[in-house]
Design a protein around this motif. Structure first.
Motif, PDB file in Angstrom:
ATOM      1  N   TYR A  90     -87.928  13.978 -14.619  1.00  0.00           N
ATOM      2  CA  TYR A  90     -89.206  14.673 -14.569  1.00  0.00           C
ATOM      3  C   TYR A  90     -89.016  16.008 -13.861  1.00  0.00           C
ATOM      4  O   TYR A  90     -88.434  16.079 -12.777  1.00  0.00           O
ATOM      5  N   PHE A  91     -89.513  17.052 -14.527  1.00  0.00           N
ATOM      6  CA  PHE A  91     -89.371  18.398 -13.994  1.00  0.00           C
ATOM      7  C   PHE A  91     -90.730  19.018 -13.711  1.00  0.00           C
ATOM      8  O   PHE A  91     -91.643  18.959 -14.551  1.00  0.00           O
ATOM      9  N   PHE A 106     -88.186  26.232 -13.106  1.00  0.00           N
ATOM     10  CA  PHE A 106     -88.191  24.784 -12.968  1.00  0.00           C
ATOM     11  C   PHE A 106     -87.550  24.347 -11.649  1.00  0.00           C
ATOM     12  O   PHE A 106     -86.722  25.050 -11.075  1.00  0.00           O
ATOM     13  N   GLY A 107     -87.946  23.148 -11.222  1.00  0.00           N
ATOM     14  CA  GLY A 107     -87.268  22.510 -10.111  1.00  0.00           C
ATOM     15  C   GLY A 107     -86.030  21.771 -10.592  1.00  0.00           C
ATOM     16  O   GLY A 107     -85.716  21.757 -11.782  1.00  0.00           O
ATOM     17  N   ALA A 108     -85.333  21.132  -9.645  1.00  0.00           N
ATOM     18  CA  ALA A 108     -84.086  20.440  -9.969  1.00  0.00           C
ATOM     19  C   ALA A 108     -84.324  19.104 -10.656  1.00  0.00           C
ATOM     20  O   ALA A 108     -83.398  18.536 -11.231  1.00  0.00           O
TER      21      ALA A 108
ATOM     22  N   GLY B  40     -78.435  18.044 -11.219  1.00  0.00           N
ATOM     23  CA  GLY B  40     -78.727  18.410  -9.834  1.00  0.00           C
ATOM     24  C   GLY B  40     -79.265  19.823  -9.661  1.00  0.00           C
ATOM     25  O   GLY B  40     -79.725  20.176  -8.568  1.00  0.00           O
ATOM     26  N   LEU B  41     -79.209  20.611 -10.724  1.00  0.00           N
ATOM     27  CA  LEU B  41     -79.684  22.002 -10.625  1.00  0.00           C
ATOM     28  C   LEU B  41     -80.925  22.247 -11.465  1.00  0.00           C
ATOM     29  O   LEU B  41     -81.511  23.337 -11.393  1.00  0.00           O
ATOM     30  N   GLY B  42     -81.305  21.304 -12.265  1.00  0.00           N
ATOM     31  CA  GLY B  42     -82.484  21.487 -13.098  1.00  0.00           C
ATOM     32  C   GLY B  42     -82.239  22.488 -14.216  1.00  0.00           C
ATOM     33  O   GLY B  42     -81.110  22.649 -14.699  1.00  0.00           O
ATOM     34  N   LEU B  43     -83.295  23.164 -14.611  1.00  0.00           N
ATOM     35  CA  LEU B  43     -83.206  24.189 -15.651  1.00  0.00           C
ATOM     36  C   LEU B  43     -83.201  25.554 -14.969  1.00  0.00           C
ATOM     37  O   LEU B  43     -84.118  25.865 -14.202  1.00  0.00           O
ATOM     38  N   GLY B  58     -83.086  36.627 -16.400  1.00  0.00           N
ATOM     39  CA  GLY B  58     -83.603  35.543 -15.597  1.00  0.00           C
ATOM     40  C   GLY B  58     -82.850  35.462 -14.281  1.00  0.00           C
ATOM     41  O   GLY B  58     -82.442  36.484 -13.723  1.00  0.00           O
ATOM     42  N   ASP B  59     -82.639  34.248 -13.839  1.00  0.00           N
ATOM     43  CA  ASP B  59     -82.008  34.052 -12.537  1.00  0.00           C
ATOM     44  C   ASP B  59     -80.482  34.036 -12.589  1.00  0.00           C
ATOM     45  O   ASP B  59     -79.822  34.300 -11.586  1.00  0.00           O
ATOM     46  N   ILE B  60     -79.923  33.727 -13.759  1.00  0.00           N
ATOM     47  CA  ILE B  60     -78.460  33.623 -13.873  1.00  0.00           C
ATOM     48  C   ILE B  60     -77.960  34.307 -15.137  1.00  0.00           C
ATOM     49  O   ILE B  60     -77.353  33.699 -16.008  1.00  0.00           O
TER      50      ILE B  60
END
Lengths: 116, 112
Positions: A90-91, A106-108, B40-43, B58-60
């Protein structure tokens, strides 16, 4: 700067019980939207629920509700009556329209395991 | 129903190759995005585009570029693939305001 924090890498819940997945965010923009997505093991991203920063009431969609506490900058997802099919990642996500340039971050993520 | 289609589900490339990931949406959405997803890092947002020929980092963004010549198509380019670009790549789009993102099924890229 925009930031989303999900502090629970993994959660376990017994079937038919309720579970809360935590999400905190950081923004200086007064206008923003908060989203939750579900990603089952199949990999697809499924939109669950949306909360706007100006919405007075917490959003609800079926078994999903969003516990929105604006002053604390938290947007926790509550799943009632958990089902085995709720096992997934779940994000939490946020979009700032005024300062975020249309982007959504988004979060992790939190992996939820539902036990029979 | 909105459909976002990514051209490949799985891709294996060699270090140094130029890699193209293609994404097409069929709902006339202005806004399109490329994310990479790692455990562990999400999107994490690589690039996005809010109009034809417009792009924003974006961020990366390092090691990537994008192209949006037509409204429905948004391409992610790895100029010289490296092993640290092995990841799941997700394309997404939305129309306006606070409408939700619609995602493609993802491309799992392995660089060897």
């Amino acid at each position: 700067a925009q930031k989303i924090t999900q502090t629970q890498p993994g959660m376990f819940v017994q079937e038919k019980e309720a579970v809360t997945l935590d999400c905190t965010y950081d923004t200086s923009d007064p206008s923003y939207g908060l989203f939750w997505y579900k990603q089952p093991s199949s990999g697809e991203m499924i939109f669950l629920i949306y909360q706007g920063s100006y919405d007075q009431q917490n959003a609800t969609e079926g078994r999903y509700s969003l516990n929105f506490q604006k002053a604390r900058k938290s947007a926790n997802l509550v799943i009632s009556a958990s089902q085995l099919g709720d096992s997934a990642m779940y994000f939490c996500a946020m979009r700032e329209v005024n300062t975020g340039g249309f982007k959504t971050i988004f979060g992790a993520g939190t992996r939820l395991f539902v036990k029979a | 129903d909105v459909k976002v289609t990514q051209s490949s589900r799985y891709l294996v490339k060699r270090t140094g190759e130029k890699v193209f990931l293609e994404c097409v949406q069929d709902m006339d959405h202005e806004n399109m995005f490329w994310y990479r997803q790692d455990p562990g890092l999400g999107l994490r947002l690589i690039y996005f585009s809010y109009d034809v020929k417009m792009k924003e980092k974006g961020d990366i963004p390092e090691g990537y570029s994008v192209s949006r010549e037509k409204k429905e198509r948004f391409s992610l380019i790895l100029e010289s693939a490296s092993t640290n670009q092995t990841s799941m790549y997700l394309c997404a789009s939305y129309g306006t305001g606070y409408s939700p993102l619609h995602f493609g099924n993802g491309t799992r890229l392995t660089v060897t």
